[in-house]
Write a protein that holds these residues in place. Sequence first.
Motif: not given
Length: 136
Positions: A107-113
Amino acid sequence: MLSCESSSLRVLVVDDHELTRLTLQLIFSGQENIQVVGLACNGQEAIEMVKRHKPNVIVLDLQMPVKDGWIASGEIKAIDPSTQIIAYSSVDDSKLIEGKARACLDAVCKKDVPTTELVSLVRQLGQRTINGTFAG
């Protein structure tokens, strides 16, 4: 609160920024059935911790010194293919992420999530290792 899980989900946090590592540790430690088994500041430390602690899920920064997340993710999957890896990155270019190491990332998760979304993603991926065939 009843839970079907008898054991905690084992999470490894890997980021070269201390504040990010400690914040994620605080967030995950406050969750029911999630245990932070280690904090690493680069990919090389992460690989050593995977061997020792056998995490279910790794929240892995991609841009780090010594050994970056791109290289580390491939080596981690070679050690234990069932380990679920979330690329936790501020990198905006999703094409770069897809092209460079998509096979090693689950998975890929942006740090601003929002925090709730990250915790939900960790739980979702963790269930794969708990319900599936865990090679540990």
